[in-house]
Design an enzyme around this catalytic site. Structure first.
Site, PDB file in Angstrom:
ATOM      1  CG  ASP A  13       8.083   0.888  -6.889  1.00 27.26           C
ATOM      2  OD1 ASP A  13       7.400   1.385  -7.664  1.00 27.26           O
ATOM      3  OD2 ASP A  13       7.738   0.195  -6.394  1.00 27.26           O
ATOM      4  CB  SER A  14       9.075   3.082 -12.095  1.00 30.76           C
ATOM      5  OG  SER A  14       8.936   4.067 -11.750  1.00 30.76           O
ATOM      6  CD  GLU A  58       0.732   0.606 -14.086  1.00 37.34           C
ATOM      7  OE1 GLU A  58       1.617   0.592 -14.665  1.00 37.34           O
ATOM      8  OE2 GLU A  58       0.902   1.083 -12.620  1.00 37.34           O
ATOM      9  CG  ASP A  60       5.263   4.395  -6.105  1.00 35.81           C
ATOM     10  OD1 ASP A  60       4.115   4.428  -5.294  1.00 35.81           O
ATOM     11  OD2 ASP A  60       5.968   4.074  -6.637  1.00 35.81           O
ATOM     12  CE  LYS A 120       2.005   5.127  -7.125  1.00 33.94           C
ATOM     13  NZ  LYS A 120       1.848   3.718  -7.138  1.00 33.94           N
ATOM     14  CD  GLU A 166       2.075  -1.218  -6.808  1.00 28.90           C
ATOM     15  OE1 GLU A 166       3.179  -0.849  -7.559  1.00 28.90           O
ATOM     16  OE2 GLU A 166       2.474  -2.679  -6.909  1.00 28.90           O
TER      17      GLU A 166
END
Length: 323
Positions: free
Chosen positions: A45-46, A186, A85, A116, A118
């Site tokens: 999603d970056s 991260e 993501d 993925k 978070e």
């Protein structure tokens, strides 16, 4: 290249072989990642920041993620493990069915092999368990979690106190127990990442987490220097090694193109390959001659309108000339 699978990644860790992961967002990038033999391709999603110009990852929507996942799938259909993501707002609810439905979209529509998400809270672990039990492989992510920057106060390193480092280890264990097949670590100290990696049975992928993780990930655009303007330099992380300076070559190519066009060098005869036969050229000239006067009249009328428009552009808001 043989298709990378979840079991093959776990096997790599057990045999002490490093895992490679690259974050990319489109068809051309996926082609290159696939040809390079990278193990995992993350559609992150970056993309919101790197390709869409947002300041954070938070504006990214599920529809946008599906769109980019589809393109990546076409570029790397049978090589790396493809991970998509889950963007902010698609999995955080108490009702874990929401997360499962959205995960299915990334798999069924986007063509991803896994998703993925978070965080390592108890609720997040419940979500991981729900999604994995629903048949979708899940990659976890702890440490700096960009979707939560409103809570953590920006893009800051995590786990730099003993208490917080221990919390990260507990979060990773919680995700492993819930069924995650791999965890991204991260922006945490190297010793903390090593302790987590040594404790877990599943692989860890580090980004700004030192060299003791099971593998490493970087963003395609960052590692290849795809962008060269000052704004981009401001956001390239300290941990990102540059394996190329493609941005400079891209700008140089565009500047050369601009000069060639403006000076009449391009295309020239070399890049104008389509020809008429002499017979057809004579016939075409004859057709043009039949209405030459009418075409000249149309040309003159259009030119007069453009002249009027030019005069209008020279006037200021109040009608006075700028000259």
């Amino acid at each position: 290249m043989k298709k990378v699978t979840v079991p093959s990644l776990v096997s790599k860790k057990r045999h002490g072989k490093k895992i490679t992961m690259v974050t990319a967002y489109d068809y051309p990038s996926a082609l290159h990642v696939n040809r390079a033999g990278i193990d995992i391709l993350l559609v992150g999603d970056s993309c919101a920041m790197v390709e869409l110009g947002y300041e954070t990852t938070q504006p990214m929507t599920l529809d946008q993620m599906v769109h980019h996942c589809e393109a990546v799938k076409r570029g790397a259909p049978s090589g790396p493990l493809l991970v998509g993501d889950m963007p902010l707002g698609t999995y955080e609810y108490d009702d874990t069915d929401v997360a499962l439905r959205n995960a299915y979209r990334l798999v069924k529509e986007g063509g991803m092999d896994a998703v993925k998400l978070e965080g390592g809270s108890n609720l997040r672990a419940q979500t991981v368990r729900k999604v994995t039990e629903g048949g979708v492989a899940v990659m976890g992510h702890v440490g700096l979690t960009p979707q939560a920057i409103s809570v953590i106060g920006g893009f800051r390193a995590q786990g730099r106190t003993a208490v917080r480092a221990r919390q990260l280890l507990d979060e990773a264990l919680r995700l492993q127990e819930a069924g995650a097949f791999c965890i991204v670590l991260e922006c945490i100290p190297a010793n903390v990442a090593q302790a987590i990696t040594d404790t877990l049975e599943i692989p860890t992928i580090g980004i700004g987490a030192g060299g003791h993780t099971s593998g490493q990930v970087l963003v395609y655009h960052d590692m290849l220097g795809m962008t060269s303007h000052p704004h981009h330099k401001q956001f390239v992380p300290k941990f990102c090694k540059r394996y190329g300076q493609l941005g400079h070559a891209i700008v140089k190519g565009l500047e050369d193109f601009k000069v060639d066009v403006e000076e009449g060098i391009f295309p020239g005869t070399e890049y104008a390959p389509y020809k008429m036969s002499d017979e057809e050229r004579v016939a075409f000239d004859a057709l043009l001659a039949k209405d030459e006067e009418e075409r000249q009249r149309i040309h003159d009328e259009a030119a007069a309108k453009l002249d009027d428009s030019d005069e209008y552009e020279k006037l200021s808001l109040y009608g006075s000339s700028k000259d």
